[in-house]
Design an enzyme around this catalytic site. Structure first.
Site, PDB file in Angstrom:
ATOM      1  N   LYS A 158      41.713  35.170  43.670  1.00 30.29           N
ATOM      2  CA  LYS A 158      41.377  35.308  45.088  1.00 30.29           C
ATOM      3  C   LYS A 158      40.492  34.146  45.539  1.00 30.29           C
ATOM      4  CE  LYS A 158      39.489  38.783  48.321  1.00 30.29           C
ATOM      5  NZ  LYS A 158      38.879  40.138  48.413  1.00 30.29           N
TER       6      LYS A 158
ATOM      7  N   SER B 163      41.392  43.246  51.742  1.00 33.70           N
ATOM      8  CA  SER B 163      41.164  41.799  51.797  1.00 33.70           C
ATOM      9  C   SER B 163      41.759  41.071  50.603  1.00 33.70           C
ATOM     10  CB  SER B 163      39.666  41.481  51.919  1.00 33.70           C
ATOM     11  OG  SER B 163      39.006  41.563  50.683  1.00 33.70           O
TER      12      SER B 163
ATOM     13  N   THR C  18      34.551  45.199  48.052  1.00 37.45           N
ATOM     14  CA  THR C  18      33.274  45.654  48.569  1.00 37.45           C
ATOM     15  C   THR C  18      33.433  47.113  48.967  1.00 37.45           C
ATOM     16  OG1 THR C  18      32.864  43.415  49.425  1.00 37.45           O
ATOM     17  CG2 THR C  18      31.416  45.174  50.216  1.00 37.45           C
TER      18      THR C  18
ATOM     19  N   GLY D 220      37.090  49.051  49.533  1.00 39.68           N
ATOM     20  CA  GLY D 220      38.529  49.177  49.702  1.00 39.68           C
ATOM     21  C   GLY D 220      39.333  47.914  49.546  1.00 39.68           C
ATOM     22  N   SER D 221      38.696  46.782  49.233  1.00 45.78           N
ATOM     23  CA  SER D 221      39.406  45.503  49.255  1.00 45.78           C
ATOM     24  C   SER D 221      40.344  45.283  48.086  1.00 45.78           C
ATOM     25  CB  SER D 221      38.402  44.344  49.331  1.00 45.78           C
ATOM     26  OG  SER D 221      37.721  44.357  50.556  1.00 45.78           O
TER      27      SER D 221
END
Length: 530
Positions: A91, A173, A194, A196-197
């Site tokens: 990422k 994200s 953080t 749900g990402s």
């Protein structure tokens, strides 16, 4: 003896389903090379990049690294470990130092900045023999900029899309990481969570996700949202692969004090939890009072998965979260007040420690000013409401103290840990679309695992996102369930998740609308004469 009984592959596996075990067997037997794996991944990325936009930047050294690994294997006759030769994407908010990648959280603002060290996550993957393919796209700034945002959009990478419906919102994200793993652009990818990402993009893209306990994996050299909530973790197609990756990237780090809380001397081999043995000893709770809005088709598949666990001897009971009603009534600002406060503190700390900072960015205020004046950042069409909220916050004062105490209650006595203690639970399980567990887990730094569960039926109405340019709900959209537990209980959670994966076999029913054309056997060519 049949070659397959010796662990020798009898055919070249599909890159869409290839596992670490298959990579190991193929490399050991000479069926293919690390270069073959890497070239296949790079070619597949190129074939769907203009459609899915899952990758921001490619590692120009990837094939050279693969050649060196092939030479090493030929000379030594042995692989370094289970990740040897595996193509991995990172990422874009996790800093990669050695591979010409410009980690910037998807934003033009941070291009050219450089922290003093590479992320230990990346270094550990490289030391294990993985090939870093490049940077995965993401929601810019890990989706902490705009109130009405596009999941998967970044200035540098464009709009990531899921592969199951036209214009499909990839969610969360860690969007590019999840999409890339799903359609076989890599063996697996690293994302961050953080709140749900990792879990939400795994939910929407039919992959597994391991969000570790806060402190199990170092956050050093990772562009932060909240140093009190952030954690990197793997997304993959199988739990055994994700578990192997977690075992490599986990561990203490002198540059991340949160890792000092790791309670064991050696990181467990999480792949040993990928077994059905002893699963019947577990007791799991379902927080029923959080699930009133769960769609019927999701509820049906969830109940089927739960029944599958019961058939294996797992005890599953209904529970309630005492704090749910209070949490459901929170306004937007109140729900995000702690995170906004922590973002301002965390990003200013990250900026202060940069080794290279060509635009002299020192504060959140500087980021806001550069974003406003950078036409490529699409302001004001894409707002900065979350940053503006962060400017109003402070760790000093009753509002922050009250909000922080509330998060601790939701994770603790009035939520996850309280319910587990009251009922003697090993884990809690819930559909991911009932988002309470991910919110409560975030506030307590608790681990959570996402498991593929099913697909929306053909008669599902198409629902566009608030920005009206991606689709949130549609036929064939994947969905999943989440499993949450106590800090550092990943071995238990992986075992439960592996059992669910074995029961549901969700990925075997996948119907992708977009897939690359090139497969590993196209790159390898004829096996004879290799």
């Amino acid at each position: 003896m049949d070659p397959s009984q010796k662990g020798i592959p009898t055919s070249i596996p599909s890159f869409l389903t290839i596992t670490l075990d298959e990579i190991a067997a193929g490399l050991d037997s000479g069926f293919f090379t690390v270069q073959d794996l890497t070239q296949t991944a790079l070619t597949r990325i190129g074939e769907v990049q203009d459609t899915l936009h899952a990758v921001i930047e490619l590692n120009s050294n990837a094939l050279a690294i693969a050649r060196l690994l092939d030479d090493e294997l030929k000379a030594s006759g042995r692989r370094r470990g289970p990740l040897f030769g595996a193509p991995i994407l990172i990422k874009d908010n996790i800093f990669v130092a050695e591979d010409n990648l410009r980690s910037s959280s998807g934003s033009s603002v941070l291009l050219g900045t450089r922290p003093p060290r590479e992320s230990p996550v990346v270094s550990r993957l490289r030391e294990a023999g993985a090939v870093i393919l490049g940077s995965a796209n993401l929601s810019e700034w890990a989706n902490f900029r705009s109130k009405v945002s596009n999941s998967g959009w970044s200035q540098r990478g464009g709009q990531t899309l899921g592969a199951y419906h036209h214009k499909m919102n990839p969610s969360g994200s860690s969007s590019g990481s999840a999409v890339a793993a799903d359609v076989g652009l890599c063996l697996a990818a690293i994302g961050t969570e953080t709140w749900g990402s990792l879990i939400y993009p795994a939910d929407a893209n039919n992959v597994v996700a391991l969000k570790p306990t806060l402190g199990l994996v170092s956050r050093d050299a990772t562009i932060p949202v909240s140093l009190e909530k952030d954690t990197p973790g793997p997304v993959a197609r199988t739990f055994k692969d994700a578990a192997a990756i977690l075992g490599i990237i986990a561990g203490s780090d002198p540059n991340d004090p949160a890792t000092y809380s790791i309670p064991f001397d050696e990181i467990p081999d999480y792949t040993k939890s990928c077994t059905m043995a002893d699963v019947s000893k577990f007791k799991i709770g379902i927080p029923r009072n959080t699930m009133s809005g769960v769609p019927g088709h999701v509820q049906k598949e969830f109940d089927r998965a739960v029944q599958g666990l019961r058939d294996l001897g797992v005890e599953v009971i209904d529970i309630d979260f005492a704090g749910f009603e209070e949490s459901a009534k929170l306004e937007f600002d109140e729900q995000l007040w702690v995170m906004a406060t922590e973002f301002r503190v965390s990003i200013n700390k990250y900026l202060a420690e940069l080794e290279e900072n060509p635009r002299n960015i020192r504060s959140l205020e500087d980021i806001i000013e550069l974003t406003k004046n950078g036409p490529e950042e699409d302001y004001p069409h894409r707002d900065m409401i979350l940053w503006e909220l962060a400017l109003k916050t402070s760790r000093v004062g009753e509002r922050y103290t009250r909000a922080k105490e509330r998060e601790e209650r939701f994770a603790g006595p009035e939520g996850i840990l309280g319910a587990m203690e009251a009922h003697g639970l090993d884990a809690i399980i819930t559909p991911n679309c009932a988002k309470t567990c991910s919110y409560f887990a975030a506030g307590g730094g608790l681990p959570m695992i996402g498991v593929p569960l099913g697909y929306a039926p053909d008669d599902t109405p198409v629902k566009w996102s608030d920005r009206n340019d991606t689709v949130d709900e549609a036929p064939n959209r994947p969905y999943g369930l989440g499993i949450v537990g106590k800090a550092f209980s990943e071995e238990v959670l992986v075992k439960v998740a592996f059992a669910v994966e074995s029961v549901t076999q969700t990925r075997k029913r996948a119907k992708h609308l977009v897939l690359p054309n090139t497969d590993l056997d196209d790159v390898v060519g004829e096996i004879v004469g290799r």
